[in-house]
Design an enzyme around this catalytic site. Structure first.
Site, PDB file in Angstrom:
ATOM      1  N   HIS A 223      -1.248 -13.683   1.436  1.00 39.88           N
ATOM      2  CA  HIS A 223      -1.162 -13.327   2.850  1.00 39.88           C
ATOM      3  C   HIS A 223      -0.040 -14.137   3.461  1.00 39.88           C
ATOM      4  CE1 HIS A 223      -5.152 -11.957   1.638  1.00 39.88           C
ATOM      5  NE2 HIS A 223      -4.838 -10.934   2.427  1.00 39.88           N
TER       6      HIS A 223
ATOM      7  N   ARG B 211     -16.002  -4.904  -5.550  1.00 38.34           N
ATOM      8  CA  ARG B 211     -16.100  -3.699  -4.716  1.00 38.34           C
ATOM      9  C   ARG B 211     -17.060  -2.739  -5.377  1.00 38.34           C
ATOM     10  NH1 ARG B 211      -9.725  -2.827  -3.009  1.00 38.34           N
ATOM     11  NH2 ARG B 211      -9.543  -4.908  -2.108  1.00 38.34           N
TER      12      ARG B 211
ATOM     13  N   LYS C  13       0.277   0.633   5.065  1.00 41.00           N
ATOM     14  CA  LYS C  13       0.671  -0.043   3.822  1.00 41.00           C
ATOM     15  C   LYS C  13       1.904   0.622   3.221  1.00 41.00           C
ATOM     16  CE  LYS C  13      -3.173   1.087   1.564  1.00 41.00           C
ATOM     17  NZ  LYS C  13      -4.042   1.085   0.402  1.00 41.00           N
TER      18      LYS C  13
ATOM     19  N   ASP D 225      -2.980 -11.884  -5.210  1.00 37.84           N
ATOM     20  CA  ASP D 225      -2.965 -11.641  -3.767  1.00 37.84           C
ATOM     21  C   ASP D 225      -2.166 -12.694  -3.016  1.00 37.84           C
ATOM     22  OD1 ASP D 225      -3.626 -10.394  -1.454  1.00 37.84           O
ATOM     23  OD2 ASP D 225      -5.721 -11.048  -1.383  1.00 37.84           O
TER      24      ASP D 225
ATOM     25  N   HIS E 200      -0.201  -8.569   4.081  1.00 33.72           N
ATOM     26  CA  HIS E 200      -1.033  -8.673   2.876  1.00 33.72           C
ATOM     27  C   HIS E 200      -0.200  -8.082   1.751  1.00 33.72           C
ATOM     28  CE1 HIS E 200      -5.003  -8.442   5.269  1.00 33.72           C
ATOM     29  NE2 HIS E 200      -4.056  -8.174   6.154  1.00 33.72           N
TER      30      HIS E 200
ATOM     31  N   CYS F 239      -8.582 -11.836   2.226  1.00 31.81           N
ATOM     32  CA  CYS F 239      -7.894 -12.112   3.496  1.00 31.81           C
ATOM     33  C   CYS F 239      -8.671 -13.068   4.408  1.00 31.81           C
ATOM     34  CB  CYS F 239      -7.561 -10.836   4.255  1.00 31.81           C
ATOM     35  SG  CYS F 239      -7.746  -9.317   3.354  1.00 31.81           S
TER      36      CYS F 239
ATOM     37  N   GLN G 288      -7.286 -10.136  -7.979  1.00 33.93           N
ATOM     38  CA  GLN G 288      -6.022  -9.723  -7.352  1.00 33.93           C
ATOM     39  C   GLN G 288      -4.973 -10.811  -7.465  1.00 33.93           C
ATOM     40  OE1 GLN G 288      -5.682  -8.105  -3.388  1.00 33.93           O
ATOM     41  NE2 GLN G 288      -7.789  -7.379  -3.401  1.00 33.93           N
TER      42      GLN G 288
HETATM   43  C1  TSB Z   1      -3.265  -7.109  -0.836  1.00 35.38           C
HETATM   44  N1  TSB Z   1      -6.311  -7.331   1.390  1.00 35.38           N
HETATM   45  C2  TSB Z   1      -5.336  -6.673   0.566  1.00 35.38           C
HETATM   46  C3  TSB Z   1      -4.564  -7.700  -0.244  1.00 35.38           C
HETATM   47  O1  TSB Z   1      -4.186  -8.789   0.575  1.00 35.38           O
HETATM   48  C4  TSB Z   1      -6.085  -5.708  -0.391  1.00 35.38           C
HETATM   49  O2  TSB Z   1      -7.173  -6.004  -0.837  1.00 35.38           O
HETATM   50  N2  TSB Z   1      -5.446  -4.583  -0.654  1.00 35.38           N
HETATM   51  S1  TSB Z   1      -5.991  -3.434  -1.622  1.00 35.38           S
HETATM   52  O3  TSB Z   1      -7.310  -3.048  -1.242  1.00 35.38           O
HETATM   53  O4  TSB Z   1      -5.002  -2.389  -1.627  1.00 35.38           O
HETATM   54  O5  TSB Z   1      -6.086  -4.014  -3.067  1.00 35.38           O
HETATM   55  C5  TSB Z   1      -4.953  -4.625  -3.645  1.00 35.38           C
HETATM   56  C6  TSB Z   1      -4.645  -4.032  -4.988  1.00 35.38           C
HETATM   57  O6  TSB Z   1      -5.772  -4.147  -5.846  1.00 35.38           O
HETATM   58  C7  TSB Z   1      -4.330  -2.548  -4.989  1.00 35.38           C
HETATM   59  O7  TSB Z   1      -2.981  -2.342  -4.677  1.00 35.38           O
HETATM   60  C8  TSB Z   1      -4.652  -2.141  -6.402  1.00 35.38           C
HETATM   61  O8  TSB Z   1      -3.549  -2.363  -7.248  1.00 35.38           O
HETATM   62  C9  TSB Z   1      -5.761  -3.095  -6.804  1.00 35.38           C
HETATM   63  N3  TSB Z   1      -7.102  -2.491  -6.789  1.00 35.38           N
HETATM   64  C10 TSB Z   1      -7.773  -2.044  -5.708  1.00 35.38           C
HETATM   65  N4  TSB Z   1      -8.991  -1.574  -6.058  1.00 35.38           N
HETATM   66  C11 TSB Z   1      -9.090  -1.721  -7.404  1.00 35.38           C
HETATM   67  C12 TSB Z   1     -10.102  -1.432  -8.362  1.00 35.38           C
HETATM   68  N5  TSB Z   1     -11.260  -0.901  -7.999  1.00 35.38           N
HETATM   69  N6  TSB Z   1      -9.867  -1.734  -9.667  1.00 35.38           N
HETATM   70  C13 TSB Z   1      -8.706  -2.279 -10.038  1.00 35.38           C
HETATM   71  N7  TSB Z   1      -7.720  -2.589  -9.170  1.00 35.38           N
HETATM   72  C14 TSB Z   1      -7.904  -2.319  -7.875  1.00 35.38           C
HETATM   73 ZN    ZN Z   2      -5.541  -9.021   2.323  1.00 29.21          ZN
END
Ligand code: TSB
Ligand code: ZN
Length: 585
Positions: free
Chosen positions: A326, A304, A410, A324, A456, A275, A322
């Site tokens: 925005h 992460r 969300k 992803d 997002h 983001c 992702q």
């Molecule tokens: C959608 N900032 C928002 C983005 O713009 C975001 O990061 N959202 S999130 O934290 O929910 O992550 C987005 C998606 O990543 C989740 O819906 C999930 O499907 C996937 N995700 C999150 N963490 C993990 C992980 N540790 N391993 C695999 N997939 C993951």
């Molecule tokens: Zn985001």
């Protein structure tokens, strides 16, 4: 399956946990017990075995001992004792003392005894251990005392008990079926991904087959988004720590981030989300209300620091990509854009035959307020807007507290994995905060600079989690358009039918089909079986007749019968199924 909610099975499983504890005590006299609750699928007991780590053999021995105790058929009796007596009785057992000390003063302390075993317990239990016949110990693992990694690691044994053999058998079959479609097992068998200690937990390496699947998914989703008015960008995985201090990640998301890398005068971090980078891209230009919505998409790599115990195969990783985007929108556009996102999710799910999911409205809740940005008014506005939109769009959802992102509520799509983990696949999040933090603006109709709202969203979630999910859903047998190898050509004789097979291979390759010829000097049956093991959707056997008639003998994965097609018909069939993304169930 929910054993906890079935009164009779609940008691049965609870008693079975005691039976197991008694058997453990017979085999390991030093064992001490923490808690042994009933769970959705049976029970577990956390046990301190001093420094011993359980083995599969131990489990067999414990189960055998349980059978023996059950046959002896001792009665299970309850008695109530005073706190003083309880403290005296269990004085050498720090775990029981801890439990007793945490009971409130008025509670009645009860103990249950069967033969030579007594446990502190609220009950109720079955009348005799004879009733515990149809049980199985399922697995074991380490578990920190009270779930705290600073505490001692205890041994946790899981088991389950039914009141008849058939139910137990059925359950064990379900377990086998789940195991066989666990994406970690399929990922190995089908050469999708690997892990290495030299890279680290949660950091998968995509093998060529997995990479092919991923590339198809990447192209598929980017094309869909371009069609729907998204702009795609590339941004770096590193950024100055300052960026995350501005965004609020530093205050509210630091525990999930890798630590700062310090250079001469710089401090950089690996990004956990995309983001902030996208906010900067929006900020790079001047925008009028007429330019909105602006939809910035990226296949963005994020890192992460997930707890090592939480990391699972591809479904929960530390290094991820992702799908992803925005969306920078005016307040009057929020509803339409959320609708478009939901529409895109459903459109994509149709292509993959995903039907078993639930929408969850993830809210802030009262717990853990420090996890969230502190502005009640903003939260109320964001949560109410999202809820109103979902109601207006007639989307079926349930609400869950303490599941929001730190910046806003969300709409998550929840699925269940083969291992029974509930996970978020797609997500659509409403954010009034980050645009303010980054001082984003557009010029409204009155010529004033005002703040946009950000949505997002991730449709496939991450490629890691999505591939884990579809592998399990299709039990590894991916539909034609997704399969790493789509067609295997098997010449009956590895020389006589080779030339025709190679020609056919070229024809199909020219059409963009992922095809291989298996002309190894192995028996036909062996090569045919191997194509099945590799879950290749289409197998073409080429013998004398096929060469003479310019045809193929086509057999689909998992089917016994085959059919004869000429090459033109084959081409048409392949083209059609790939274009239509046909799914065989
Ligand atoms: C959608 N900032 C928002 C983005 O713009 C975001 O990061 N959202 S999130 O934290 O929910 O992550 C987005 C998606 O990543 C989740 O819906 C999930 O499907 C996937 N995700 C999150 N963490 C993990 C992980 N540790 N391993 C695999 N997939 C993951
Ligand atoms: Zn985001």
């Amino acid at each position: 399956m929910n054993i906890k909610e079935d009164e009779r099975l609940n008691v049965l499983n609870h008693s079975c946990a005691h039976l197991m504890a008694q058997a453990v005590k017979h085999i390991f006299p030093d064992a001490m017990f923490w808690v042994g609750p009933v769970i959705d699928e049976g029970f577990y007991y956390d046990i301190d075995l001093k420094d011993r780590v359980l083995t599969e053999d131990d489990l067999v021995k414990i189960e055998k001992e349980m059978k023996k105790i059950s046959k002896d058929g001792k009665r299970i009796t309850r008695s109530e004792i005073s706190r003083g007596d309880a403290l005296e009785r269990f004085k050498d057992d720090p775990y029981k003392i801890d439990l007793i000390n945490n009971m409130d003063d008025e509670s009645i302390i009860s103990i249950y005894t069967q033969g030579d075993f007594t446990d502190l317990c609220r009950g109720p239990h079955v009348a005799t251990v004879k009733e515990l016949k149809h049980f199985k110990l399922i697995k074991f693992s380490g578990a920190y005392w009270k779930g705290d990694s600073n505490n001692k690691m205890l041994q946790r044994i899981y088991g389950i008990c039914f009141d008849n053999d058939e139910d137990l058998k059925n359950y064990l079959e379900i377990l086998e079926e789940r195991k066989s479609r666990d994406h970690r097992k399929l990922g190995k068998e089908l050469d999708i991904f690997m892990m290495s200690n030299l890279v680290g937990p949660g950091l998968p390496l995509w093998l060529p087959n997995g990479s092919t699947i991923r590339r198809i998914l990447e192209r598929y989703i980017v094309d869909k988004e371009l069609e729907r008015g998204y702009d795609h960008v590339y941004t770096p995985v590193l950024a100055s720590s300052e960026l995350y201090k501005i965004s609020g990640h530093w205050d509210h998301y630091k525990d999930d981030m890798y630590p700062i890398m310090k250079m001469d005068k710089e401090e950089v971090v690996l990004r956990p989300m995309n983001c902030p980078h996208h906010m900067l891209i929006f900020k790079n230009g001047l925008h009028s209300y007429r330019d909105l919505p602006i939809r910035i998409g990226e296949l963005g790599h994020d890192f992460r620091y997930e707890a090592s115990g939480a990391v699972v195969g591809l479904e929960r990783v530390r290094g991820m990509c992702q799908n992803d985007a925005h969306l920078f929108v005016r307040p009057d556009q929020i509803k339409d854009e959320v609708r478009n996102v939901v529409d895109l999710i459903l459109d994509v799910y149709k292509d993959f035959g995903i039907e078993d999911y639930k929408f969850r409205l993830s809210l802030r809740g009262d717990e853990n307020k420090e996890k969230y940005f502190d502005d009640d008014e903003m939260w109320n506005l964001a949560e109410d807007s999202l809820r109103t939109i979902l109601n207006e769009l007639n989307i079926d959802y349930y609400e869950a507290e303490n599941e929001a992102a730190f910046y806003g509520p969300k709409l998550d799509v929840q699925i269940k994995t083969a291992l029974g983990h509930e996970l978020t696949l797609s997500t659509c999040q409403l954010d009034f905060l980050l645009p303010r933090k980054f001082e984003l603006t557009y010029v409204n109709e009155e010529g004033e600079k005002v703040t946009p709202v950000v949505i997002h969203r991730a449709i496939l979630g991450t490629f890691e989690r999505f591939v884990a999910y579809i592998l399990e859903e299709f039990k590894g047998a991916l539909p034609l358009w997704l399969a790493p190898t789509q067609v295997v050509i098997v010449p009956v004789h590895h020389e006589q039918h080779l030339e025709y097979s190679l020609q056919l291979e070229k024809t199909l390759k020219d059409m963009g089909i992922r095809v291989k010829v298996d002309a190894r000097n192995e028996k036909l049956g062996y090569r045919v079986r191997e194509a099945q093991t590799n879950k290749v959707p289409i197998q073409l056997v080429i013998g004398k007749k096929e060469v003479e008639n310019n045809s193929v003998n086509l057999r689909r994965y998992g089917k016994k019968d085959s059919s004869i097609l000429n090459v033109e018909e084959l081409k048409e069939l392949l083209n059609k199924e790939i274009r239509q993304k046909t799914i065989y169930k």
